[in-house]
Design a protein around this motif. Structure first.
Motif, mmCIF file in Angstrom:
data_model
loop_
_atom_site.group_PDB
_atom_site.id
_atom_site.type_symbol
_atom_site.label_atom_id
_atom_site.label_comp_id
_atom_site.label_asym_id
_atom_site.label_seq_id
_atom_site.Cartn_x
_atom_site.Cartn_y
_atom_site.Cartn_z
ATOM 1 N N TYR A 264 -16.806 -12.563 -113.045
ATOM 2 C CA TYR A 264 -17.845 -11.526 -113.108
ATOM 3 C C TYR A 264 -19.136 -12.028 -112.438
ATOM 4 O O TYR A 264 -19.749 -11.337 -111.627
ATOM 5 C CB TYR A 264 -18.191 -11.198 -114.568
ATOM 6 N N THR A 265 -19.567 -13.211 -112.839
ATOM 7 C CA THR A 265 -20.869 -13.718 -112.388
ATOM 8 C C THR A 265 -20.889 -13.878 -110.873
ATOM 9 O O THR A 265 -21.891 -13.583 -110.216
ATOM 10 C CB THR A 265 -21.202 -15.042 -113.113
ATOM 11 N N PHE A 268 -21.158 -10.478 -109.318
ATOM 12 C CA PHE A 268 -22.451 -9.813 -109.566
ATOM 13 C C PHE A 268 -23.627 -10.588 -108.972
ATOM 14 O O PHE A 268 -24.784 -10.199 -109.164
ATOM 15 C CB PHE A 268 -22.693 -9.620 -111.077
ATOM 16 N N VAL A 276 -29.262 -5.166 -111.585
ATOM 17 C CA VAL A 276 -28.268 -5.637 -112.562
ATOM 18 C C VAL A 276 -28.204 -7.168 -112.496
ATOM 19 O O VAL A 276 -27.831 -7.741 -111.473
ATOM 20 C CB VAL A 276 -26.866 -5.037 -112.297
ATOM 21 N N GLN A 277 -28.598 -7.775 -113.604
ATOM 22 C CA GLN A 277 -28.683 -9.231 -113.655
ATOM 23 C C GLN A 277 -27.533 -9.792 -114.492
ATOM 24 O O GLN A 277 -27.384 -9.434 -115.670
ATOM 25 C CB GLN A 277 -30.017 -9.609 -114.298
ATOM 26 N N ALA A 278 -26.731 -10.676 -113.873
ATOM 27 C CA ALA A 278 -25.650 -11.339 -114.616
ATOM 28 C C ALA A 278 -26.240 -12.479 -115.447
ATOM 29 O O ALA A 278 -27.336 -12.956 -115.152
ATOM 30 C CB ALA A 278 -24.622 -11.892 -113.639
ATOM 31 N N TYR A 291 -20.082 -11.109 -122.837
ATOM 32 C CA TYR A 291 -20.666 -11.212 -121.498
ATOM 33 C C TYR A 291 -21.689 -10.090 -121.351
ATOM 34 O O TYR A 291 -21.341 -8.908 -121.302
ATOM 35 C CB TYR A 291 -19.588 -11.079 -120.427
ATOM 36 N N LEU A 293 -24.828 -8.217 -119.512
ATOM 37 C CA LEU A 293 -25.671 -7.959 -118.344
ATOM 38 C C LEU A 293 -27.048 -7.511 -118.801
ATOM 39 O O LEU A 293 -27.216 -7.019 -119.919
ATOM 40 C CB LEU A 293 -25.083 -6.820 -117.509
ATOM 41 N N ALA A 295 -29.471 -4.679 -117.366
ATOM 42 C CA ALA A 295 -29.468 -3.611 -116.366
ATOM 43 C C ALA A 295 -30.695 -2.729 -116.531
ATOM 44 O O ALA A 295 -30.951 -2.214 -117.614
ATOM 45 C CB ALA A 295 -28.203 -2.775 -116.500
ATOM 46 N N ARG A 298 -29.724 0.808 -117.746
ATOM 47 C CA ARG A 298 -28.642 0.453 -118.653
ATOM 48 C C ARG A 298 -27.797 1.651 -119.095
ATOM 49 O O ARG A 298 -26.577 1.612 -119.029
ATOM 50 C CB ARG A 298 -29.219 -0.271 -119.875
ATOM 51 N N VAL A 367 -18.827 -2.094 -111.869
ATOM 52 C CA VAL A 367 -20.246 -2.470 -111.934
ATOM 53 C C VAL A 367 -20.833 -2.515 -110.512
ATOM 54 O O VAL A 367 -21.912 -1.983 -110.248
ATOM 55 C CB VAL A 367 -20.429 -3.822 -112.651
#
Ligand code: PLP
Length: 375
Positions: A264-265, A268, A276-278, A291, A293, A295, A298, A367
């Motif tokens: 995912y990271t 992203f 959108v911040q991982a 996990y 995020l 956002a 959101r 995402v």
């Protein structure tokens, strides 16, 4: 792709036969011992071996474990305990239920764990303990917090309820504090088919006190002699046996979670400037309970994912000091801007170990698509 619920209904399918066999074996055991028996003792011994802690005391829940630790530390009326402004209710409720006062410290805007300098600013003459919590996937900055506790001569309670199996700088979650706690409620990393928790500590006297407190102040030798005013926070033999059998698989399940998180990271990585911040990458001091995020949009992201069959969850929509139950402790002109922003932006994605690679890709693609990217 079929719907992907956030809370999978089949979390324990793989171990169902094991569970039924355990219920039958203990249910038909002539001893008819269902709490605090030899299986609980064996489970505690296994967790001691796993963590290297001097003692582990199994109890009724993670919340129970926090309460027992505070009581055993003799924290009560007149004492303050510094807790994170963002987190689950037991962080504040356990302090209030002990008769002490929670003081809320703001969190880091990205990792969402409590900021050591905010903790330090909240320490005063009445402070008896600081109680950081590991959050979502990130362990709190325990080296700094531990030094802080030493410098200010306050106890360090480590809420490691969501980080069992995590390791920071070579030290397992739960081993950094004067005492740490685990929770075995269904959704936690070492969750089970019911309730349970544990206190982890190198302080054998504290452990002995916790052991008494969990069973109405009795010492386990003489019945109906109550050395302390305790409570009922005992542990179940069926769950002890079941968890003993599931313990060897924990590392592998956590590794699968971490690999999903890595994937995912990476996917992203360039979404940060698209809102959108991982979570921070890496493996040290990480344990992928959830996990999460951050956002900017959101609720739109949540809706977008729902339309693609991806279930998500908002932990926690309201910071603790803004909860009606704890508002009376939110005094002194303090504010918690990072906790407030995080609670407006956080969105947790599915990360359970039995997600297939195709499902993980579908979540990631969905995402990325929201941010206007393509595969
Ligand atoms: C889940 C949790 C607890 C409480 O554990 P229970 O077993 O549900 O009582 C405490 N602290 C944190 C940070 C948790 O996530």
């Amino acid at each position: 792709m079929s719907a992907l619920p956030f809370f999978p209904p089949d979390l324990f399918d793989h171990d169902r036969d094991l569970l039924l066999e355990t219920v039958r074996r203990i249910g038909t055991d002539p001893a008819q011992k269902f709490i605090l028996g030899e299986r609980t003792a064996a489970f505690e011994a296994a967790l001691r071996a796993e963590t290297g802690a001097a003692d582990v005391v199994a109890c009724g829940s993670g919340t129970g474990a926090l309460g027992l630790v505070l009581r055993a530390m003799d924290i009560g009326p007149g004492d303050e305990v510094v807790v994170p402004a963002l987190g689950c209710a037991p962080l504040a409720a356990s302090v209030v239920n002990a008769g002490a006062t929670p003081v809320f410290a703001d969190v880091h805007p990205w990792t969402m764990v409590v900021e050591p300098y905010e903790v330090e600013a909240a320490i005063g003459d009445e402070t008896a303990a600081i109680m950081p919590a590991h959050m979502f996937s990130v362990m709190a900055d325990m080296p700094t917090l531990s030094a802080l506790a030493d410098r200010h001569q306050v106890r360090l309670v480590e809420d490691s309820a969501v980080a069992q199996g995590g390791v920071l700088a070579g030290v397992p979650a739960g081993r950094w504090g004067d005492a740490g706690v685990y929770s075995f409620v269904q959704v936690k990393t070492f969750g089970t088919v019911g309730e349970g928790g544990a206190v982890v500590t190198d302080d054998v006297e504290l452990a002995a006190t916790v052991r008494m407190l969990r069973n109405h102040g009795q010492d386990g030798r003489t019945r109906f002699v109550h050395h302390l005013v305790g409570q009922n926070s005992r542990f179940d033999e069926i769950l002890a046996d079941y968890q003993l059998h599931r313990l060897p698989g924990l590392a592998e399940r956590l590794e699968r979670r971490a690999r999903i998180a890595d994937f995912y990271t990476e996917r992203f990585a360039d979404l940060a400037d698209r809102g959108v911040q991982a979570p921070p990458p890496g493996r040290d001091g990480r344990c992928f309970y959830v996990y999460c995020l951050l956002a900017e949009r959101r609720d739109e992201l949540r809706h977008h994912l729902a339309q693609r069959g991806v279930g998500t969850h908002v932990y926690y929509p309201t910071p603790l000091p803004l909860q009606p139950a704890f508002a009376q402790y939110a005094r002194g002109g303090r504010c918690w801007p990072h906790a407030e922003l995080a609670s407006a932006r956080m969105l947790a994605l599915p990360i359970y170990p039995h997600l297939t690679d195709a499902q993980v890709e579908h979540v990631a693609d969905s995402v990325v698509a929201f941010c206007g990217g393509t595969r």
